[in-house]
Design a protein around this motif. Structure first.
Motif, PDB file in Angstrom:
ATOM      1  N   ASN A  34       0.862  -1.186   0.000  1.00  0.00           N
ATOM      2  CA  ASN A  34       0.000   0.000   0.000  1.00  0.00           C
ATOM      3  C   ASN A  34       0.894   1.231   0.000  1.00  0.00           C
ATOM      4  OD1 ASN A  34      -2.591  -1.355   0.295  1.00  0.00           O
ATOM      5  ND2 ASN A  34      -1.912  -1.882   2.357  1.00  0.00           N
ATOM      6  N   LEU A  35       0.706   2.087  -0.990  1.00  0.00           N
ATOM      7  CA  LEU A  35       1.526   3.289  -1.092  1.00  0.00           C
ATOM      8  C   LEU A  35       0.653   4.529  -1.024  1.00  0.00           C
ATOM      9  CD1 LEU A  35       4.088   2.466  -3.951  1.00  0.00           C
ATOM     10  CD2 LEU A  35       4.394   2.236  -1.483  1.00  0.00           C
ATOM     11  N   PRO A  36       1.137   5.564  -0.315  1.00  0.00           N
ATOM     12  CA  PRO A  36       0.452   6.862  -0.381  1.00  0.00           C
ATOM     13  C   PRO A  36       0.715   7.496  -1.740  1.00  0.00           C
ATOM     14  CG  PRO A  36       2.508   7.083   0.813  1.00  0.00           C
ATOM     15  CD  PRO A  36       2.354   5.606   0.498  1.00  0.00           C
ATOM     16  N   ALA A  37       0.154   8.673  -1.945  1.00  0.00           N
ATOM     17  CA  ALA A  37       0.427   9.397  -3.185  1.00  0.00           C
ATOM     18  C   ALA A  37       1.934   9.644  -3.325  1.00  0.00           C
ATOM     19  CB  ALA A  37      -0.325  10.723  -3.200  1.00  0.00           C
ATOM     20  N   VAL A  38       2.425   9.520  -4.548  1.00  0.00           N
ATOM     21  CA  VAL A  38       3.851   9.720  -4.823  1.00  0.00           C
ATOM     22  C   VAL A  38       3.994  10.860  -5.824  1.00  0.00           C
ATOM     23  CG1 VAL A  38       5.963   8.695  -5.747  1.00  0.00           C
ATOM     24  CG2 VAL A  38       4.373   7.283  -4.407  1.00  0.00           C
ATOM     25  N   LYS A  39       4.722  11.886  -5.440  1.00  0.00           N
ATOM     26  CA  LYS A  39       4.967  13.025  -6.326  1.00  0.00           C
ATOM     27  C   LYS A  39       6.134  12.719  -7.243  1.00  0.00           C
ATOM     28  CE  LYS A  39       5.517  18.078  -6.130  1.00  0.00           C
ATOM     29  NZ  LYS A  39       5.649  19.239  -5.210  1.00  0.00           N
ATOM     30  N   LEU A  40       6.015  13.103  -8.511  1.00  0.00           N
ATOM     31  CA  LEU A  40       7.089  12.896  -9.476  1.00  0.00           C
ATOM     32  C   LEU A  40       7.432  14.208 -10.168  1.00  0.00           C
ATOM     33  CD1 LEU A  40       5.966   9.604 -11.306  1.00  0.00           C
ATOM     34  CD2 LEU A  40       7.581   9.832  -9.402  1.00  0.00           C
ATOM     35  N   ALA A  41       8.685  14.326 -10.532  1.00  0.00           N
ATOM     36  CA  ALA A  41       9.135  15.446 -11.358  1.00  0.00           C
ATOM     37  C   ALA A  41       9.981  14.877 -12.482  1.00  0.00           C
ATOM     38  CB  ALA A  41       9.950  16.442 -10.530  1.00  0.00           C
ATOM     39  N   GLY A  42       9.719  15.327 -13.699  1.00  0.00           N
ATOM     40  CA  GLY A  42      10.472  14.782 -14.821  1.00  0.00           C
ATOM     41  C   GLY A  42       9.955  15.278 -16.146  1.00  0.00           C
ATOM     42  N   TYR A  43       9.670  14.339 -17.047  1.00  0.00           N
ATOM     43  CA  TYR A  43       9.259  14.689 -18.405  1.00  0.00           C
ATOM     44  C   TYR A  43       8.040  13.851 -18.793  1.00  0.00           C
ATOM     45  CZ  TYR A  43      14.022  16.450 -18.268  1.00  0.00           C
ATOM     46  OH  TYR A  43      15.173  17.100 -17.897  1.00  0.00           O
ATOM     47  N   ALA A  44       7.155  14.439 -19.592  1.00  0.00           N
ATOM     48  CA  ALA A  44       5.902  13.773 -19.946  1.00  0.00           C
ATOM     49  C   ALA A  44       5.751  13.641 -21.451  1.00  0.00           C
ATOM     50  CB  ALA A  44       4.709  14.535 -19.371  1.00  0.00           C
ATOM     51  N   LEU A  45       5.065  12.585 -21.846  1.00  0.00           N
ATOM     52  CA  LEU A  45       4.750  12.313 -23.249  1.00  0.00           C
ATOM     53  C   LEU A  45       3.265  12.038 -23.359  1.00  0.00           C
ATOM     54  CD1 LEU A  45       5.629  11.387 -26.219  1.00  0.00           C
ATOM     55  CD2 LEU A  45       5.706   9.080 -25.233  1.00  0.00           C
ATOM     56  N   LYS A  46       2.616  12.655 -24.327  1.00  0.00           N
ATOM     57  CA  LYS A  46       1.228  12.328 -24.651  1.00  0.00           C
ATOM     58  C   LYS A  46       1.234  11.372 -25.831  1.00  0.00           C
ATOM     59  CE  LYS A  46      -1.776  14.959 -22.178  1.00  0.00           C
ATOM     60  NZ  LYS A  46      -2.971  14.440 -21.504  1.00  0.00           N
ATOM     61  N   GLY A  88      -8.657   8.406 -26.234  1.00  0.00           N
ATOM     62  CA  GLY A  88      -7.707   7.301 -26.176  1.00  0.00           C
ATOM     63  C   GLY A  88      -6.297   7.743 -25.831  1.00  0.00           C
ATOM     64  N   GLU A  89      -6.099   9.045 -25.607  1.00  0.00           N
ATOM     65  CA  GLU A  89      -4.775   9.548 -25.246  1.00  0.00           C
ATOM     66  C   GLU A  89      -4.476   9.283 -23.771  1.00  0.00           C
ATOM     67  OE1 GLU A  89      -3.304  13.191 -28.065  1.00  0.00           O
ATOM     68  OE2 GLU A  89      -4.402  13.694 -26.244  1.00  0.00           O
ATOM     69  N   PHE A  90      -3.207   9.091 -23.466  1.00  0.00           N
ATOM     70  CA  PHE A  90      -2.793   8.988 -22.070  1.00  0.00           C
ATOM     71  C   PHE A  90      -1.425   9.631 -21.926  1.00  0.00           C
ATOM     72  CE2 PHE A  90      -0.956   5.291 -24.084  1.00  0.00           C
ATOM     73  CZ  PHE A  90       0.265   5.121 -23.473  1.00  0.00           C
ATOM     74  N   GLU A  91      -1.061   9.877 -20.670  1.00  0.00           N
ATOM     75  CA  GLU A  91       0.201  10.533 -20.367  1.00  0.00           C
ATOM     76  C   GLU A  91       1.183   9.513 -19.811  1.00  0.00           C
ATOM     77  OE1 GLU A  91       0.658  14.816 -18.762  1.00  0.00           O
ATOM     78  OE2 GLU A  91       0.658  13.515 -16.990  1.00  0.00           O
TER      79      GLU A  91
END
Length: 297
Positions: free
Chosen positions: A135-147, A198-201
């Motif tokens: 079980n994990l709490p919310a996890v913040k991420l920083a980086g790069y995104a692709l659609k 149908g797009e996702f990140e």
């Protein structure tokens, strides 16, 4: 002909006529049994009722069709489902996730002709990879995104290209040199797709320190809290690492989910975690985190 051979013939007949009208009466006549007797022999020999088996085989063939990029509605009609919605509900009920999620993460070959001995071996313990649950709490991420999108298999080309560019154009070095990093573990995270487009990140990122200031130019997002089934890929050398990861995804979605009693948790994100175990030349391992909930009866 003994009972096992008769049932093997029936299993092969079902595959050969998977898009035809199939009924217990039809199969019983082929087996040379009364319908009442055939249904009980079939249940005893395979572990399934007759029509539950037929439905599951149709869904297995439909899963293969999904990997070819065909429209879900066309697949639904070909395999005996009157509506897109009815097919999606049956697919989710059996596999534990939506057709769109399957097309995003897994691929399979056309189903092999069934083997009753192999099926019995599987039912008696053929699963070779079991997850741990966390079980994990919310996890913040920083980086790069692709659609991207699963349409025409675009994601299977776009995501590897995204990783290749990230590792070769200086972005990886820049990210890992930042002072806000909590550690150097990398996440490859898939967020839920838009049901309309149908797009996702897809995000390549790291965890920042609590309260750290993140410079402009980085994509910041959050993995929702969830219960995860965590699968570790088989130890591999560099040449076999990517196939080992894809093979594990295929195992999860083709083998584990249908038998697990779990389904993919709605409104959640899955991710691959790359830590120090990925850095060696041999014995590379990464963990795959799948958000899950118990199936409702």
């Amino acid at each position: 002909m003994d009972t096992t051979a008769i049932l093997q013939d029936i299993l092969e007949y079902v595959d050969e006529h998977i898009t035809d009208d199939i009924s217990p009466d039809l199969l019983a006549a082929r087996a040379g049994f009364s319908t009442w007797h055939f249904c009980r022999v079939f249940q005893w020999g395979t572990g399934y009722s007759v029509m539950a088996y037929v439905r599951n085989r149709r869904l297995a063939f439909a899963a293969y069709e999904l990997t070819l990029g065909r429209r879900i509605l066309d697949i639904s009609l070909e395999y005996g489902f009157e509506t897109h919605s009815g097919f999606s509900k049956a697919f989710r009920r059996y596999f534990g996730y939506s057709p769109g999620t399957y097309r995003l993460h897994a691929h399979c070959d056309r189903p092999f002709p069934p083997s009753l001995p192999r099926t019995n071996n599987y039912l008696n313990g053929g699963i070779i990879l079991e997850p741990k649950f966390v079980n994990l709490p919310a996890v913040k991420l920083a980086g790069y995104a692709l659609k991207t999108t699963t349409s025409d298999g675009e994601n299977s080309k776009a995501i590897p290209a995204f990783w290749s560019d990230y590792m070769s154009d200086g972005r990886m070095e820049r990210l890992h040199a930042e002072s806000f990093l909590k550690n150097h573990d990398e996440y490859g995270a898939c967020f839920p797709e838009d049901p309309e487009t149908g797009e996702f990140e897809y995000v390549i990122g790291v965890e920042p320190k609590d309260g750290a200031t993140i410079p402009d130019g980085y994509h910041v997002c959050e993995l929702p809290p969830a219960t995860y089934a965590v699968f570790s890929t088989p130890p591999s050398n560099a040449a076999n690492f990517v196939p080992a990861i894809q093979g594990t995804w295929n195992y999860i979605f083709n083998e584990w989910f249908p038998k697990s009693g779990y389904e993919y948790a709605p409104d959640s994100a899955d991710f691959e975690l790359y830590d120090d175990r990925c850095m060696s030349d041999a014995g590379k391992i990464c963990d795959i985190y799948i958000p899950v909930v118990k199936k409702q009866n």
